[in-house]
Design a protein around this motif. Sequence first.
Motif, PDB file in Angstrom:
ATOM      1  N   ALA A  87       0.831  -1.218   0.000  1.00 58.34           N
ATOM      2  CA  ALA A  87       0.000   0.000   0.000  1.00 58.34           C
ATOM      3  C   ALA A  87       0.863   1.264   0.000  1.00 58.34           C
ATOM      4  CB  ALA A  87      -0.942  -0.012   1.204  1.00 58.34           C
ATOM      5  N   VAL A  88       1.937   1.242   0.771  1.00 60.07           N
ATOM      6  CA  VAL A  88       2.782   2.439   0.851  1.00 60.07           C
ATOM      7  C   VAL A  88       3.470   2.696  -0.498  1.00 60.07           C
ATOM      8  CG1 VAL A  88       4.852   1.239   1.740  1.00 60.07           C
ATOM      9  CG2 VAL A  88       4.475   3.658   2.299  1.00 60.07           C
ATOM     10  N   LEU A  89       3.731   1.637  -1.249  1.00 56.50           N
ATOM     11  CA  LEU A  89       4.331   1.805  -2.586  1.00 56.50           C
ATOM     12  C   LEU A  89       3.304   2.377  -3.558  1.00 56.50           C
ATOM     13  CD1 LEU A  89       6.221  -1.625  -2.698  1.00 56.50           C
ATOM     14  CD2 LEU A  89       7.212   0.614  -2.187  1.00 56.50           C
ATOM     15  N   ARG A  90       2.056   1.911  -3.416  1.00 50.97           N
ATOM     16  CA  ARG A  90       0.990   2.363  -4.331  1.00 50.97           C
ATOM     17  C   ARG A  90       0.663   3.849  -4.133  1.00 50.97           C
ATOM     18  NH1 ARG A  90      -0.645  -2.086  -6.987  1.00 50.97           N
ATOM     19  NH2 ARG A  90      -0.307  -4.059  -5.889  1.00 50.97           N
ATOM     20  N   GLU A 115       1.867   1.479 -10.725  1.00 50.57           N
ATOM     21  CA  GLU A 115       1.878   0.018 -10.931  1.00 50.57           C
ATOM     22  C   GLU A 115       2.887  -0.612  -9.972  1.00 50.57           C
ATOM     23  OE1 GLU A 115       2.362  -1.662 -15.085  1.00 50.57           O
ATOM     24  OE2 GLU A 115       4.112  -2.524 -14.068  1.00 50.57           O
ATOM     25  N   VAL A 116       2.440  -1.614  -9.218  1.00 50.58           N
ATOM     26  CA  VAL A 116       3.325  -2.319  -8.285  1.00 50.58           C
ATOM     27  C   VAL A 116       3.109  -3.820  -8.516  1.00 50.58           C
ATOM     28  CG1 VAL A 116       3.866  -2.773  -5.858  1.00 50.58           C
ATOM     29  CG2 VAL A 116       3.191  -0.462  -6.570  1.00 50.58           C
ATOM     30  N   VAL A 117       4.153  -4.509  -8.970  1.00 52.64           N
ATOM     31  CA  VAL A 117       4.036  -5.948  -9.254  1.00 52.64           C
ATOM     32  C   VAL A 117       4.983  -6.699  -8.324  1.00 52.64           C
ATOM     33  CG1 VAL A 117       4.319  -7.752 -11.003  1.00 52.64           C
ATOM     34  CG2 VAL A 117       3.453  -5.489 -11.665  1.00 52.64           C
ATOM     35  N   LEU A 118       4.444  -7.713  -7.631  1.00 59.21           N
ATOM     36  CA  LEU A 118       5.261  -8.479  -6.682  1.00 59.21           C
ATOM     37  C   LEU A 118       5.764  -9.769  -7.331  1.00 59.21           C
ATOM     38  CD1 LEU A 118       6.372  -9.178  -3.860  1.00 59.21           C
ATOM     39  CD2 LEU A 118       4.129 -10.140  -3.311  1.00 59.21           C
ATOM     40  N   ALA A 144       8.267  -4.599  -8.102  1.00 57.28           N
ATOM     41  CA  ALA A 144       8.689  -3.778  -9.238  1.00 57.28           C
ATOM     42  C   ALA A 144       7.664  -2.650  -9.374  1.00 57.28           C
ATOM     43  CB  ALA A 144       8.756  -4.608 -10.510  1.00 57.28           C
ATOM     44  N   CYS A 145       8.122  -1.400  -9.196  1.00 54.51           N
ATOM     45  CA  CYS A 145       7.207  -0.248  -9.095  1.00 54.51           C
ATOM     46  C   CYS A 145       7.458   0.723 -10.244  1.00 54.51           C
ATOM     47  CB  CYS A 145       7.445   0.500  -7.785  1.00 54.51           C
ATOM     48  SG  CYS A 145       7.544  -0.557  -6.329  1.00 54.51           S
ATOM     49  N   ARG A 146       6.348   1.158 -10.872  1.00 52.16           N
ATOM     50  CA  ARG A 146       6.475   2.143 -11.973  1.00 52.16           C
ATOM     51  C   ARG A 146       5.452   3.256 -11.804  1.00 52.16           C
ATOM     52  NH1 ARG A 146       8.234  -2.392 -14.711  1.00 52.16           N
ATOM     53  NH2 ARG A 146      10.092  -1.976 -15.961  1.00 52.16           N
TER      54      ARG A 146
END
Length: 230
Positions: free
Chosen positions: A161-164, A169-172, A228-230
């Motif tokens: 959530a903190v990344l979003r 886009e956040v892919v684990l 992986a965050c974009r």
Amino acid sequence: MPTVSDMTGYVSRQPLGARVSLYDFQVDRVDLAGEALRLLGTPAGPVLDVGCGLGQYVDRLTAAGLTAFGLDESAAMARHVRGDAGALPVADGACGAALAMHMLYHVADLAAAVRELRRVVRPGGVVLASTNDLDDKSSLYALFEEVDFGIAARFTLADDAVLRESFDEVVLHRWVREIVVPVPEPLDAYLASVGLPREIEQLGRQRVRAAIEASGAFRTTSVVGIFACR
Ligand SMILES: C[S@@+](CC[C@H](N)C(=O)[O-])C[C@H]1O[C@@H](n2cnc3c(N)ncnc32)[C@H](O)[C@@H]1O
């Protein structure tokens, strides 16, 4: 319950080395640096490795032909720049990509550090953030359960959530692997690296020996991932 300081292990390089060495006993070892390289692709600019630690990611990226810089808060670890993830000494959009590998659980203000990672990477670039799951290596941590060493719980694979808040886009990417250690010495080194009270370290050593005597090896399960965050 005694509390062990978050940063006990980073004044010198040896304690982190002892902890990383435990992964030599991982079955079907996850090559996290190789996975990071794969996920980075071809960044359009230098890669900043925030909390670079022993520098293994910087080394692998450089060997693969990328330009990489290692930043760390610890003088013993900083490869190129000493600095704080919460206030990166880097201009907006100066990096093609950034890494924050197994370090976000240490930062004082997690959301601010994530914003900083977003800020320094140019639009379209990726930020890779690795960490462990909450149940990672639980039988290992049970060796010193009398001590509160719960820093890793501050940022786990459940904490996207903190990344979003900063990324669209956040892919684990997640891996589960057994770690099987047939002799006590690597675990002794691990226990010594944590900076435990003496009697608890002793208790841990006894538990390691009991486990190896009972079943031929000390076993634990690592659950690790890269966002992986974009
Ligand atoms: C568990 S180690 C991980 C090192 C390396 N990234 C890896 O995955 O092996 C955490 C690293 O983050 C660094 N660190 C902790 N807090 C930091 C901060 N606020 N800013 C920069 N580095 C920090 C520590 O000094 C340490 O080198």
